[in-house]
Design a protein around this motif. Structure first.
Motif, short mmCIF file in Angstrom:
data_model
loop_
_atom_site.label_atom_id
_atom_site.label_comp_id
_atom_site.label_asym_id
_atom_site.label_seq_id
_atom_site.Cartn_x
_atom_site.Cartn_y
_atom_site.Cartn_z
N UNK A 10 59.59 35.45 40.96
CA UNK A 10 60.05 36.67 41.63
C UNK A 10 58.90 37.38 42.34
N UNK A 11 57.67 37.12 41.89
CA UNK A 11 56.51 37.83 42.44
C UNK A 11 55.85 37.08 43.61
N UNK A 12 56.32 35.87 43.89
CA UNK A 12 55.75 35.12 45.01
C UNK A 12 56.03 35.85 46.33
N UNK A 13 54.99 36.09 47.10
CA UNK A 13 55.12 36.79 48.36
C UNK A 13 55.05 38.30 48.23
N UNK A 14 54.92 38.81 47.01
CA UNK A 14 54.81 40.25 46.81
C UNK A 14 53.42 40.73 47.22
N UNK A 15 53.25 42.04 47.51
CA UNK A 15 51.92 42.56 47.85
C UNK A 15 50.88 42.26 46.78
N UNK A 16 51.28 42.30 45.51
CA UNK A 16 50.36 42.00 44.42
C UNK A 16 49.87 40.55 44.51
N UNK A 17 50.80 39.63 44.72
CA UNK A 17 50.45 38.21 44.79
C UNK A 17 49.61 37.91 46.04
N UNK A 18 49.97 38.52 47.15
CA UNK A 18 49.24 38.27 48.39
C UNK A 18 47.80 38.80 48.31
N UNK A 19 47.60 39.84 47.53
CA UNK A 19 46.26 40.42 47.40
C UNK A 19 45.41 39.68 46.38
N UNK A 20 46.01 39.34 45.24
CA UNK A 20 45.23 38.74 44.14
C UNK A 20 45.38 37.22 44.03
N UNK A 21 46.43 36.66 44.67
CA UNK A 21 46.73 35.22 44.59
C UNK A 21 46.96 34.79 43.15
N UNK A 22 47.42 35.73 42.33
CA UNK A 22 47.81 35.44 40.95
C UNK A 22 49.08 36.23 40.63
N UNK A 23 49.67 35.90 39.49
CA UNK A 23 50.86 36.61 39.05
C UNK A 23 50.46 37.69 38.04
N UNK A 24 51.34 38.65 37.76
CA UNK A 24 51.01 39.67 36.74
C UNK A 24 50.65 39.00 35.42
N UNK A 25 49.72 39.58 34.67
CA UNK A 25 49.28 38.96 33.41
C UNK A 25 50.40 38.78 32.38
N UNK A 26 51.48 39.56 32.52
CA UNK A 26 52.60 39.46 31.58
C UNK A 26 53.35 38.13 31.74
N UNK A 27 53.10 37.43 32.85
CA UNK A 27 53.77 36.15 33.09
C UNK A 27 53.05 34.98 32.44
N UNK A 28 51.92 35.26 31.79
CA UNK A 28 51.17 34.23 31.07
C UNK A 28 50.86 34.74 29.67
N UNK A 29 50.90 33.85 28.71
CA UNK A 29 50.61 34.21 27.33
C UNK A 29 49.32 33.54 26.87
N UNK A 30 48.55 34.23 26.01
CA UNK A 30 47.36 33.59 25.45
C UNK A 30 47.76 32.79 24.21
N UNK A 31 46.79 32.28 23.52
CA UNK A 31 47.07 31.42 22.36
C UNK A 31 47.76 32.18 21.23
N UNK A 32 47.55 33.50 21.19
CA UNK A 32 48.18 34.30 20.14
C UNK A 32 49.51 34.88 20.57
#
Length: 241
Positions: free
Chosen positions: A157-179
């Motif tokens: 859903x975030x592909x092409x958003x201003x956030x993605x276009x600026x950082x070339x990454x997705x919000x951190x909530x879309x990835x989980x760490x080992x814990x």
């Protein structure tokens, strides 16, 4: 006669409370619309709910206006024994009740259709405003953090958003760490593919189904109050000269 006077008094008090609730919702709605960031700073940690999929300020203003009108009509109609005001009160409440029943049926029977409809509304807004509109971005960040979800459907859903276009990454909530917590490193497409954090709509449905008894009890209580108010208003209407 005593019964009529008692019902009239209770009707007046009940609708005065509705009137006050309407004023309060209008005030909060205007506050959110004018200064949403300060509202989120105070209530952000507690505000993981379906209200975050819509413009909260406008929603509260609309709800406050309806309650304001209902409270005024009911209170004025009962106190002055005005049949026109009582009938308007009854009709508005009847329309709201029918709309609520229809919405509940659609939500229960046509969940997939509702999801598709909301996707058409919400996802384009995310792509357009996430990362550029501060309040909108903060609302979604609070939602994703509270519900442990990503986007409406998923990270795409975030592909092409201003956030993605600026950082070339997705919000951190879309990835989980080992814990199984929010990732501290940049959330790339590869990491988002590996983690598969579910969308907020699916998580919200899960939470609602998990608390189905509570949700049903609240809905039944509201419906019961509306029916009682309609019955009382019709009783007063029919017994007025």
């Amino acid at each position: 006669m005593q019964c009529f006077s008692f019902i009239k008094t209770m009707m007046t008090l009940f609708n005065f409370l509705i009137f006050l609730c309407g004023v309060a919702l209008l005030a909060v709605g205007i506050w959110v619309s004018v200064d949403g960031s300060s509202f989120l700073k105070i209530f952000g940690p507690l505000s993981s709910s379906a209200m975050q999929f819509v413009n909260v300020g406008y929603f509260l203003i609309a709800a406050g206006a309806v309650l304001f009108a209902l409270g005024f009509l009911g209170c004025y109609g009962a106190q002055t024994e005005n049949k026109c005001a009582l009938m308007m009160f009854f009709l508005i409440l009847l329309i709201i009740f029918i709309a609520e029943v229809a919405a509940a049926v659609v939500a229960l029977v046509y969940t997939t259709m509702a999801e598709h409809f909301l996707t058409l509304l919400v996802v384009p807004t995310i792509k357009e405003d996430y990362g550029s509109q501060k309040d909108f971005t903060q609302v979604w960040n609070t939602t994703m953090e509270g519900l442990k979800c990503c986007g409406f459907n998923n990270y795409t859903d975030f592909e092409g958003s201003p956030y993605f276009m600026k950082n070339h990454t997705f919000p951190p909530y879309c990835c989980l760490d080992d814990g199984n917590g929010t990732a501290t490193e940049p959330c790339t497409k590869e990491k988002a593919d590996d983690n598969i954090v579910q969308g907020c709509f699916s998580q919200l449905l899960y939470d609602i189904r998990t608390n189905a008894v509570t949700v049903g009890a609240v809905a039944a209580g509201i419906g019961g109050l509306e029916l009682a108010a309609m019955i009382v208003s019709m009783y007063l209407y029919c017994n007025l000269k």
